[in-house]
Each structure stands twice: as structure tokens, then as C-alpha cells.
Design an enzyme around this catalytic site. Structure first.
Site, PDB file in Angstrom:
ATOM      1  N   ARG A  15      51.720  21.379 -12.901  1.00 16.96           N
ATOM      2  CA  ARG A  15      51.804  19.826 -12.169  1.00 16.96           C
ATOM      3  C   ARG A  15      50.732  20.021 -11.033  1.00 16.96           C
ATOM      4  O   ARG A  15      49.838  20.856 -11.089  1.00 16.96           O
ATOM      5  CB  ARG A  15      53.019  20.548 -10.871  1.00 16.96           C
ATOM      6  CG  ARG A  15      52.759  19.356 -10.024  1.00 16.96           C
ATOM      7  CD  ARG A  15      53.851  20.178  -8.958  1.00 16.96           C
ATOM      8  NE  ARG A  15      53.771  21.175  -7.963  1.00 16.96           N
ATOM      9  CZ  ARG A  15      55.252  21.859  -7.086  1.00 16.96           C
ATOM     10  NH1 ARG A  15      55.982  20.911  -7.454  1.00 16.96           N
ATOM     11  NH2 ARG A  15      55.102  22.559  -6.404  1.00 16.96           N
ATOM     12  N   ARG A  22      47.592  21.389  -6.792  1.00 19.04           N
ATOM     13  CA  ARG A  22      48.057  21.984  -5.564  1.00 19.04           C
ATOM     14  C   ARG A  22      46.989  23.189  -5.434  1.00 19.04           C
ATOM     15  O   ARG A  22      47.415  23.902  -6.089  1.00 19.04           O
ATOM     16  CB  ARG A  22      49.298  22.108  -5.022  1.00 19.04           C
ATOM     17  CG  ARG A  22      49.289  20.757  -4.357  1.00 19.04           C
ATOM     18  CD  ARG A  22      51.799  21.072  -4.924  1.00 19.04           C
ATOM     19  NE  ARG A  22      51.857  22.159  -3.598  1.00 19.04           N
ATOM     20  CZ  ARG A  22      53.117  22.798  -2.899  1.00 19.04           C
ATOM     21  NH1 ARG A  22      53.918  21.409  -3.450  1.00 19.04           N
ATOM     22  NH2 ARG A  22      53.795  23.813  -2.895  1.00 19.04           N
TER      23      ARG A  22
END
Ligand code: AMP
Length: 211
Positions: free
Chosen positions: A127, A154
């Protein structure tokens, strides 16, 4: 009576994507506690300073603080007709506080996205998020499909932290899912299908719940 939806499921199950689509369709805000906290961290606010270290370890922020964050958010005028919760509640204490908060306002539809752990690890490590508009993307993408912005990983999607977040989910959040199983309005769904198939089912469940 308002329209309240709680999206449950482990990190990487697709809660954010589905909550965003559903909120748009229903015309109510998506309330993502993860997004609220990440914004506070980037803004360097008091809240951000309080939660930064805990978040970077993949642990949970304390219940009292989280309940206050949500209470403040859902009391704003744009949430008067309802909201879609994403990432809250994560503990039984938070679920109980939410119940008190919704008392007399309506029964929430509770949708659990069920995805096996190996698939979650695969999704989370691939991701990426857009630095421009915040939407999710994949490691194979070169830029954000929505706005062309730069994509980054992230901090808490790094392999070591992902494993800790999944451990925290199993220990602290899974028992909270059982709390909802015993109540009306709870529906588990297969989160491994395509995003569009999942959206269609989530929409159908919420529409049924409403009528
Ligand atoms: P998320 O984007 O929902 O995966 O949230 C990212 C991080 O924010 C989590 O790993 C926690 O550190 C923190 N967080 C978000 N929502 C909550 C919550 N309801 N309770 C405690 N911590 C939370």
C-alpha cells in the site's frame, strides 16, 4: 434518527476505501480516526504530539483520548444526519462509549470486512498513499491516479509495524468484534472480493438496515 455505519475489520481489509465510497453515496461524512490522528501529527498539534510515538509503534492510542476525538468530530453540524466510522471503535471500552454517544440517535449498521492474515500482510506492504490528496494506491503505481501526486509508504505500513498492528488487532480489537456479533445490525462480509463487489454488498446491507 440518523444513519450510522461502523466499518470493522483488521488493518488492510479495505475499511477506508469502502467507508469513503459509502459516505459519498449516503451523503454523510466518513469519520476516520486514523486520518484525524495523522493530520494532527502532520500539523504538529497538541493531539499530534500526544499520539505520534504510539502510532509509529503500531499500538493503540488510549481510549479516553480517542473517545474525545470522536465525540468532538461527530458533534459537528455535518454529522447531524449520520456518519460512517472507519477505525473506531477498536476496543470494547470504545464500543461502549460509542453506544452511549448514539443512545437514542439510532442503531448502527455494523459491517465487518473479513480478510485472511496473509492477504492483509500482502496488501499493507504494497500500500502507498498520495501526498497530495491522501487516497490509497499501490507500490506498482508511479503516481496518484486521482491527482497525479507523489506516493509514499505510511510509516506504520513498514513490515515490522504491520506485524505489530495485526497482533494488536487480534488482542484488543477482535474481542470488540465479538461484542457486536451479539447485537442486531451486525453483518460479516467477504473482503477478499474486488473493491466494486464489496461496495455493492456493503451498500445493499446498509440500504436494508435503513429500511
Ligand atoms: P488506521 O489508519 O485506522 O489504521 O489507524 C492508524 C493508527 O492510529 C493506529 O495504528 C493507532 O495507532 C491509531 N488509531 C486509529 N484509530 C484508533 C482507535 N480507534 N483507537 C486507538 N488508536 C487508534
Amino acid at each position: 434518527m440518523g444513519l450510522y455505519v461502523i466499518m470493522l475489520g483488521p488493518p488492510g481489509a479495505g475499511k477506508g476505501t469502502q467507508a469513503e465510497r459509502l459516505a459519498k453515496r449516503l451523503g454523510v461524512p466518513r469519520v476516520s480516526t486514523g486520518d484525524i490522528l495523522r493530520e494532527a501529527v502532520s500539523a504538529g498539534s497538541d493531539l499530534g504530539r500526544q499520539v505520534q510515538a504510539v502510532m509509529s509503534r503500531g499500538e493503540l492510542v488510549g481510549d479516553a483520548l480517542m473517545v474525545e476525538v470522536v465525540r468532538e468530530r461527530v458533534c459537528r453540524p455535518d454529522a447531524a444526519a449520520g456518519f460512517v466510522l472507519d477505525g473506531f471503535p477498536r476496543t470494547i471500552a470504545q464500543a461502549e462509549a460509542l453506544e452511549a454517544l448514539l443512545d437514542g440517535r439510532g442503531t448502527p449498521a455494523v459491517v465487518e470486512l473479513v480478510v485472511p492474515e496473509d492477504e492483509l500482510v500482502r496488501r499493507l506492504s504494497a500500500r502507498r498513499v498520495c501526498t497530495g490528496c491522501g487516497v490509497n494506491a499501490w507500490a506498482a503505481d508511479t503516481a496518484c491516479a486521482a491527482c497525479g501526486g507523489r506516493l509514499v509508504q505510511r510509516d506504520d505500513d513498514m513490515a515490522e509495524v504491520v506485524r505489530e498492528r495485526l497482533r494488536v488487532f487480534a488482542r484488543q480489537t477482535q474481542p470488540m468484534v465479538a461484542f457486536y456479533r451479539d447485537r442486531g445490525g451486525y453483518r460479516p462480509i467477504d473482503g477478499t472480493r474486488t473493491p466494486d463487489e464489496v461496495t455493492a454488498e456493503v451498500t445493499r446491507i446498509v440500504t436494508e438496515h435503513r429500511s
